[in-house]
Design a protein around this motif. Structure first.
Motif, PDB file in Angstrom:
ATOM      1  N   PHE A  54       0.806  -1.222   0.000  1.00  0.00           N
ATOM      2  CA  PHE A  54       0.000   0.000   0.000  1.00  0.00           C
ATOM      3  C   PHE A  54       0.840   1.274   0.000  1.00  0.00           C
ATOM      4  CE2 PHE A  54       0.062  -1.512   4.452  1.00  0.00           C
ATOM      5  CZ  PHE A  54       0.504  -0.394   5.144  1.00  0.00           C
ATOM      6  N   GLU A  55       2.150   1.149   0.090  1.00  0.00           N
ATOM      7  CA  GLU A  55       3.005   2.323  -0.071  1.00  0.00           C
ATOM      8  C   GLU A  55       4.405   1.911  -0.486  1.00  0.00           C
ATOM      9  OE1 GLU A  55       4.917   5.858   2.675  1.00  0.00           O
ATOM     10  OE2 GLU A  55       2.789   5.433   2.916  1.00  0.00           O
ATOM     11  N   ILE A  56       4.967   2.683  -1.417  1.00  0.00           N
ATOM     12  CA  ILE A  56       6.364   2.532  -1.812  1.00  0.00           C
ATOM     13  C   ILE A  56       7.001   3.909  -1.723  1.00  0.00           C
ATOM     14  CG2 ILE A  56       7.993   1.802  -3.583  1.00  0.00           C
ATOM     15  CD1 ILE A  56       5.722   0.151  -4.838  1.00  0.00           C
ATOM     16  N   ASN A  57       8.065   4.006  -0.935  1.00  0.00           N
ATOM     17  CA  ASN A  57       8.790   5.267  -0.772  1.00  0.00           C
ATOM     18  C   ASN A  57      10.259   5.030  -1.074  1.00  0.00           C
ATOM     19  OD1 ASN A  57      10.679   6.789   1.334  1.00  0.00           O
ATOM     20  ND2 ASN A  57       9.002   8.173   0.848  1.00  0.00           N
ATOM     21  N   TRP A  58      10.849   5.912  -1.867  1.00  0.00           N
ATOM     22  CA  TRP A  58      12.296   5.840  -2.057  1.00  0.00           C
ATOM     23  C   TRP A  58      12.912   7.213  -1.826  1.00  0.00           C
ATOM     24  CZ3 TRP A  58       8.864   4.836  -6.046  1.00  0.00           C
ATOM     25  CH2 TRP A  58       8.928   5.600  -7.215  1.00  0.00           C
ATOM     26  N   SER A  59      14.158   7.209  -1.334  1.00  0.00           N
ATOM     27  CA  SER A  59      14.756   8.464  -0.892  1.00  0.00           C
ATOM     28  C   SER A  59      16.264   8.463  -1.106  1.00  0.00           C
ATOM     29  CB  SER A  59      14.449   8.700   0.593  1.00  0.00           C
ATOM     30  OG  SER A  59      14.883   7.613   1.377  1.00  0.00           O
ATOM     31  N   GLU A  60      16.836   9.660  -1.024  1.00  0.00           N
ATOM     32  CA  GLU A  60      18.280   9.777  -1.171  1.00  0.00           C
ATOM     33  C   GLU A  60      18.975   9.273   0.093  1.00  0.00           C
ATOM     34  OE1 GLU A  60      19.504  13.847  -1.766  1.00  0.00           O
ATOM     35  OE2 GLU A  60      18.209  14.599  -0.186  1.00  0.00           O
ATOM     36  N   GLN A  61      20.213   8.822  -0.088  1.00  0.00           N
ATOM     37  CA  GLN A  61      20.939   8.239   1.036  1.00  0.00           C
ATOM     38  C   GLN A  61      21.396   9.302   2.024  1.00  0.00           C
ATOM     39  OE1 GLN A  61      23.471   4.680   0.587  1.00  0.00           O
ATOM     40  NE2 GLN A  61      25.180   6.054   1.009  1.00  0.00           N
ATOM     41  N   LEU A  68      20.090   7.715  -5.001  1.00  0.00           N
ATOM     42  CA  LEU A  68      19.152   6.753  -4.436  1.00  0.00           C
ATOM     43  C   LEU A  68      19.845   5.905  -3.383  1.00  0.00           C
ATOM     44  CD1 LEU A  68      16.357   5.344  -4.561  1.00  0.00           C
ATOM     45  CD2 LEU A  68      17.314   3.864  -6.342  1.00  0.00           C
ATOM     46  N   GLY A  69      19.259   5.856  -2.173  1.00  0.00           N
ATOM     47  CA  GLY A  69      19.911   5.115  -1.109  1.00  0.00           C
ATOM     48  C   GLY A  69      19.006   4.249  -0.258  1.00  0.00           C
ATOM     49  N   PHE A  70      17.667   4.404  -0.420  1.00  0.00           N
ATOM     50  CA  PHE A  70      16.780   3.714   0.513  1.00  0.00           C
ATOM     51  C   PHE A  70      15.421   3.508  -0.136  1.00  0.00           C
ATOM     52  CE2 PHE A  70      14.066   3.492   4.357  1.00  0.00           C
ATOM     53  CZ  PHE A  70      14.792   2.576   5.122  1.00  0.00           C
ATOM     54  N   ILE A  71      14.869   2.320   0.015  1.00  0.00           N
ATOM     55  CA  ILE A  71      13.509   2.008  -0.436  1.00  0.00           C
ATOM     56  C   ILE A  71      12.763   1.431   0.752  1.00  0.00           C
ATOM     57  CG2 ILE A  71      12.079   0.652  -2.024  1.00  0.00           C
ATOM     58  CD1 ILE A  71      14.589   0.403  -3.834  1.00  0.00           C
ATOM     59  N   LEU A  72      11.536   1.907   0.979  1.00  0.00           N
ATOM     60  CA  LEU A  72      10.716   1.385   2.065  1.00  0.00           C
ATOM     61  C   LEU A  72       9.354   0.989   1.515  1.00  0.00           C
ATOM     62  CD1 LEU A  72      10.663   0.902   5.151  1.00  0.00           C
ATOM     63  CD2 LEU A  72       9.548   3.124   5.374  1.00  0.00           C
ATOM     64  N   VAL A  73       9.000  -0.271   1.722  1.00  0.00           N
ATOM     65  CA  VAL A  73       7.731  -0.812   1.233  1.00  0.00           C
ATOM     66  C   VAL A  73       6.823  -1.100   2.416  1.00  0.00           C
ATOM     67  CG1 VAL A  73       6.639  -2.647  -0.102  1.00  0.00           C
ATOM     68  CG2 VAL A  73       8.951  -1.868  -0.712  1.00  0.00           C
ATOM     69  N   SER A  74       5.598  -0.568   2.388  1.00  0.00           N
ATOM     70  CA  SER A  74       4.592  -0.857   3.412  1.00  0.00           C
ATOM     71  C   SER A  74       3.570  -1.809   2.803  1.00  0.00           C
ATOM     72  CB  SER A  74       3.910   0.424   3.889  1.00  0.00           C
ATOM     73  OG  SER A  74       4.842   1.280   4.514  1.00  0.00           O
ATOM     74  N   MET A  75       3.194  -2.849   3.549  1.00  0.00           N
ATOM     75  CA  MET A  75       2.357  -3.888   2.956  1.00  0.00           C
ATOM     76  C   MET A  75       1.544  -4.608   4.023  1.00  0.00           C
ATOM     77  SD  MET A  75       5.667  -6.189   1.978  1.00  0.00           S
ATOM     78  CE  MET A  75       6.772  -6.817   3.252  1.00  0.00           C
ATOM     79  N   VAL A  76       0.532  -5.329   3.565  1.00  0.00           N
ATOM     80  CA  VAL A  76      -0.372  -6.033   4.463  1.00  0.00           C
ATOM     81  C   VAL A  76      -0.490  -7.491   4.017  1.00  0.00           C
ATOM     82  CG1 VAL A  76      -2.393  -5.268   3.114  1.00  0.00           C
ATOM     83  CG2 VAL A  76      -2.697  -6.027   5.486  1.00  0.00           C
ATOM     84  N   PHE A  87      14.850  -1.697   1.892  1.00  0.00           N
ATOM     85  CA  PHE A  87      15.991  -2.145   1.095  1.00  0.00           C
ATOM     86  C   PHE A  87      17.008  -1.008   1.143  1.00  0.00           C
ATOM     87  CE2 PHE A  87      12.232  -4.260  -0.592  1.00  0.00           C
ATOM     88  CZ  PHE A  87      12.625  -5.585  -0.554  1.00  0.00           C
ATOM     89  N   ILE A  88      18.257  -1.340   1.492  1.00  0.00           N
ATOM     90  CA  ILE A  88      19.220  -0.322   1.896  1.00  0.00           C
ATOM     91  C   ILE A  88      20.453  -0.346   1.004  1.00  0.00           C
ATOM     92  CG2 ILE A  88      20.561   0.561   3.844  1.00  0.00           C
ATOM     93  CD1 ILE A  88      18.609  -1.158   5.644  1.00  0.00           C
ATOM     94  N   GLY A  89      20.714   0.803   0.385  1.00  0.00           N
ATOM     95  CA  GLY A  89      21.839   0.902  -0.528  1.00  0.00           C
ATOM     96  C   GLY A  89      23.177   0.660   0.132  1.00  0.00           C
ATOM     97  N   VAL A 145      16.432  15.359  -5.228  1.00  0.00           N
ATOM     98  CA  VAL A 145      15.124  14.782  -4.912  1.00  0.00           C
ATOM     99  C   VAL A 145      15.296  14.086  -3.571  1.00  0.00           C
ATOM    100  CG1 VAL A 145      13.305  13.185  -5.597  1.00  0.00           C
ATOM    101  CG2 VAL A 145      14.600  14.421  -7.347  1.00  0.00           C
ATOM    102  N   LYS A 146      14.646  14.598  -2.549  1.00  0.00           N
ATOM    103  CA  LYS A 146      14.794  14.019  -1.215  1.00  0.00           C
ATOM    104  C   LYS A 146      14.076  12.681  -1.112  1.00  0.00           C
ATOM    105  CE  LYS A 146      14.027  14.793   3.710  1.00  0.00           C
ATOM    106  NZ  LYS A 146      13.552  15.722   4.761  1.00  0.00           N
ATOM    107  N   GLU A 147      12.803  12.641  -1.566  1.00  0.00           N
ATOM    108  CA  GLU A 147      12.031  11.401  -1.488  1.00  0.00           C
ATOM    109  C   GLU A 147      10.876  11.442  -2.457  1.00  0.00           C
ATOM    110  OE1 GLU A 147      10.014  10.640   2.157  1.00  0.00           O
ATOM    111  OE2 GLU A 147       9.137  12.637   2.283  1.00  0.00           O
ATOM    112  N   TYR A 148      10.366  10.263  -2.785  1.00  0.00           N
ATOM    113  CA  TYR A 148       9.229  10.108  -3.688  1.00  0.00           C
ATOM    114  C   TYR A 148       8.352   9.012  -3.112  1.00  0.00           C
ATOM    115  CZ  TYR A 148       6.740   9.647  -8.179  1.00  0.00           C
ATOM    116  OH  TYR A 148       5.797   9.633  -9.175  1.00  0.00           O
ATOM    117  N   THR A 149       7.035   9.252  -3.084  1.00  0.00           N
ATOM    118  CA  THR A 149       6.120   8.306  -2.434  1.00  0.00           C
ATOM    119  C   THR A 149       4.906   8.004  -3.302  1.00  0.00           C
ATOM    120  OG1 THR A 149       6.736   9.148  -0.239  1.00  0.00           O
ATOM    121  CG2 THR A 149       4.708   7.856  -0.387  1.00  0.00           C
TER     122      THR A 149
END
Length: 214
Positions: A54-61, A68-76, A87-89, A145-149
């Motif tokens: 239900f959410e995918i966020n990626w951000s600079e390290q 790109l340094g970090f991806i965070l996935v929210s899920m159920v 997921f960590i660069g 780009v700090k983050e994208y969601t």
């Protein structure tokens, strides 16, 4: 509905000591390659038979690196329990610890539509970023780009607790750019020089139009 505070040309000024960080290599956040990497990484590592995202966020390290340094996935899962998977660069894009989602503890699995990571369009991602850059006020310059969601529109926690929440199965897109004021990029105090930057929030309308947050 879950909300993230991104701000526009905000009062909160962030300082980054000029001698800290730096030198990192990686994928530029403002590139099709970044969106393509997220697309492939999430699709390959999250089993959508077991999870609805239900959410995918990626951000600079690091601040202002624009890498790109970090991806965070929210899920159920099918039991309705919510988790986040990073997921960590810095560890070769390995998976971090699966943790309970801090915002949602339980969702109705059947009513969550779920995001399809393979639907992330690198060309559209870049178009949105470039459209946002074009809105940067005169006298300021893009830094990163700090983050994208991407997030599915979900009931608020209060609605869920009261049993009144609805699941519209729509998607919201938002992101943050970091900018500096021309000629005022640094400030010095007590022998230390720091970079002064501002965070500008944007959201994407259903028709693809990019708007700066008020």
């Amino acid at each position: 509905m879950k909300k993230r505070t991104l701000g526009s040309l905000i009062a909160a000024v962030a300082l980054l000591t000029a001698c800290s960080g730096g030198g990192l290599t990686g994928t530029q956040m403002d590139s099709e390659k970044a969106a393509r990497f997220v697309n492939e990484k999430v699709a390959k590592n999250i089993d959508r038979n077991d999870w609805k995202i239900f959410e995918i966020n990626w951000s600079e390290q690091e601040e202002l690196e624009n890498k790109l340094g970090f991806i965070l996935v929210s899920m159920v899962n099918s039991a309705g329990d919510c988790y986040t998977q990073p997921f960590i660069g810095q560890i070769g894009w390995g998976a971090g610890e699966l943790s309970p989602e801090h915002w949602y503890q339980h969702l109705d699995f059947a009513q969550v539509k779920g995001l399809d990571p393979t639907a992330i369009d690198p060309a559209e991602y870049l178009r949105q970023i470039e459209a946002a850059k074009a809105m940067i006020p005169e006298g300021y310059s893009f830094k990163s780009v700090k983050e994208y969601t991407l997030q599915e529109t979900l009931p608020s926690r209060t609605e869920l607790e009261n049993g009144t929440g609805t699941y519209p199965q729509t998607t919201e897109t938002s992101f943050t750019l970091c900018i500096t004021e021309d000629g005022k990029e640094t400030v010095s105090s007590a022998g230390n020089t720091s970079i002064v930057y501002y965070e500008v929030g944007f959201h994407v309308l259903p028709d693809g139009t990019v708007e700066m947050d008020a």
